[in-house]
Design an enzyme around this catalytic site. Structure first.
Site, PDB file in Angstrom:
ATOM      1  N   SER A   1       0.797  -1.235   0.000  1.00 42.91           N
ATOM      2  CA  SER A   1       0.000   0.000   0.000  1.00 42.91           C
ATOM      3  C   SER A   1       0.824   1.278   0.000  1.00 42.91           C
ATOM      4  O   SER A   1       0.255   2.372  -0.061  1.00 42.91           O
ATOM      5  CB  SER A   1      -0.966   0.010   1.190  1.00 42.91           C
ATOM      6  OG  SER A   1      -2.067  -0.828   0.927  1.00 42.91           O
TER       7      SER A   1
ATOM      8  N   LYS B   1       0.034   3.816  -2.641  1.00 42.38           N
ATOM      9  CA  LYS B   1      -0.985   4.858  -2.483  1.00 42.38           C
ATOM     10  C   LYS B   1      -0.369   6.228  -2.207  1.00 42.38           C
ATOM     11  O   LYS B   1      -1.052   7.251  -2.368  1.00 42.38           O
ATOM     12  CB  LYS B   1      -1.960   4.468  -1.381  1.00 42.38           C
ATOM     13  CG  LYS B   1      -2.774   3.214  -1.705  1.00 42.38           C
ATOM     14  CD  LYS B   1      -3.772   2.905  -0.607  1.00 42.38           C
ATOM     15  CE  LYS B   1      -4.648   1.709  -0.975  1.00 42.38           C
ATOM     16  NZ  LYS B   1      -4.010   0.427  -0.661  1.00 42.38           N
TER      17      LYS B   1
ATOM     18  N   SER C   1      -6.468   3.049   4.047  1.00 48.73           N
ATOM     19  CA  SER C   1      -5.809   2.474   2.865  1.00 48.73           C
ATOM     20  C   SER C   1      -6.773   1.685   1.992  1.00 48.73           C
ATOM     21  O   SER C   1      -6.483   0.577   1.547  1.00 48.73           O
ATOM     22  CB  SER C   1      -4.651   1.572   3.320  1.00 48.73           C
ATOM     23  OG  SER C   1      -3.732   1.365   2.294  1.00 48.73           O
TER      24      SER C   1
END
Length: 394
Positions: A45, A48, A105
């Site tokens: 993640s 992101k 997330s």
């Protein structure tokens, strides 16, 4: 480097041996410690962070507005956990989407933002990679907006530190978002996954990430007095180990004399070593954190067929019900899919993946069309995805 030995004393680099780590002075770009900083690794993640970088650019140049509603596509709604639970045909404002992405997330929110800016997630990933190259992140490639597993989606600790530093420099108005410990979304409280917030003094961002192949990743920034450090840890074995590792990096960095951060003898973040032999060896990742258990017949890796992901659940019994319910909606050859449950470590505890495997590339789409028509989740999984390192125990 002798200067580094003086700064870090007897502990030296061996204190963090085994996975990529780096700590850098945010103002000068001087690297205070690094180990395998140019080893390619799966971002999870942390991808992101680049999604948010492009969103902040769009806000600043007027292409997006915080109160603008964004449509939720079928593709976005079908993303696996972690997700906000958006329904196809619904909408979410830019402000809500940013808050959800930065705190919990959400994979579905990442796709909503990607589609809003580029039309499709694939085109957005191309933009992400191009922006990474423009920022000097020369060992980073993106394939999606969320960081979900893709063998070609890679980064390094150095590149993540470069991105964190640019987020601080380029978007000082938006950066405080990363310090948000919780946010409200339509009656729900979203708690930030970054366990350092409120625990390590001075921490005000940025992002954590986890997949089985990546291990536990984090990019963190903290301030003491008027000095800011950025630390990166990739591939830790646990959430607690990751937080302890990045805390040690920050502690030692803050203990170093301020003058050392500006010393000409120290390497700078943008100065890459010649050769980059670690990167040339390919991606290194963790494996073995998922334990595959078939509901019916035994499953042997490598899996040569296509599969469909039906969802990720907190309990094994929930995953079993999802498999049974999905098979009941399928008829004929489509019902021939073999059930597979995978127990899996997640950012906040254990979960279970529910899958059906045994399909071909020319009929897996029909499976998802049938299930989606009945209101069920379905994400097609190619063999290359099913056999990613760490996706299941070999």
């Amino acid at each position: 480097m002798f200067v580094l030995g003086l700064l870090f004393g007897l502990g030296g680099p061996s204190a963090w041996a085994g996975n990529p780590v780096l700590v850098v002075d945010a103002a000068s770009g001087a690297i205070l410690h690094q180990d395998r900083a140019d080893q390619r690794w799966y971002p999870a993640s942390l991808a992101k962070l680049m999604t948010l970088y492009l969103v902040f650019e769009a806000l600043d140049d007027g292409r997006l507005k915080l109160d603008s509603p964004l449509p939720v596509s079928q593709q976005a709604a079908a993303q696996p956990a972690v997700r906000l639970g958006l329904r196809a045909g619904a909408s979410i404002t830019v402000a809500e989407a940013i808050a959800a992405l930065a705190t919990v997330s959400s994979n579905d929110v990442a796709v909503v933002l990607a589609e809003a800016l580029a039309g499709t997630e694939a085109r957005f990933a191309v933009r992400m990679t191009a922006r990474a190259a423009a920022l000097g992140m020369t060992d980073t490639a993106y394939r999606n907006a969320s960081g979900l597993p893709d063998a070609a989606q890679v980064t390094t600790a150095r590149d993540q530190a470069i991105l964190a530093r640019r987020l601080l420099q380029d978007f000082p108005r938006h950066y405080p978002l990363f310090a948000t410990r919780s946010a409200r979304y339509r009656g729900r409280t979203l708690q930030n996954h970054n366990g350092l917030l409120g625990r390590y003094p001075g921490t005000d961002g940025l992002k954590t990430g986890f997949t089985c192949a990546a291990g536990y990743n984090i990019v963190a920034s903290a301030v003491r007095a008027d000095r800011r450090l950025i630390a990166v840890v990739l591939g830790a074995n646990s959430r607690a180990g990751r937080d302890a590792q990045v805390s040690r990096l920050l502690d030692t960095g803050f203990a170093a004399p301020r003058a050392a951060a500006d010393a000409p003898a120290l390497a700078m973040l943008e100065q890459r070593p010649e050769g980059l032999l670690l990167a040339a060896q390919g991606v290194v990742g963790r494996s073995g954190c998922e334990r595959g258990r078939a509901v019916q017949a035994a499953v042997v890796w490598p899996i040569e067929s296509w599969g469909v992901l039906l969802g990720i659940y907190a309990e094994r019994s929930q995953a079993q019900r999802a498999v049974r319910h999905a098979r009941a909606q399928l008829g004929g050859a489509l019902r021939a899919g073999r059930p597979l449950l995978l127990e899996r470590d997640m950012e906040h505890g254990t979960s279970w993946k529910a899958l059906l495997i045994g399909y071909r590339h020319d009929n897996v789409g029909a499976v998802c069309l049938r299930l989606r028509a009945r209101g069920l989740e379905c994400v097609a999984q190619a063999p290359v995805v099913l056999n990613l390192p760490g996706y299941a125990r070999r």
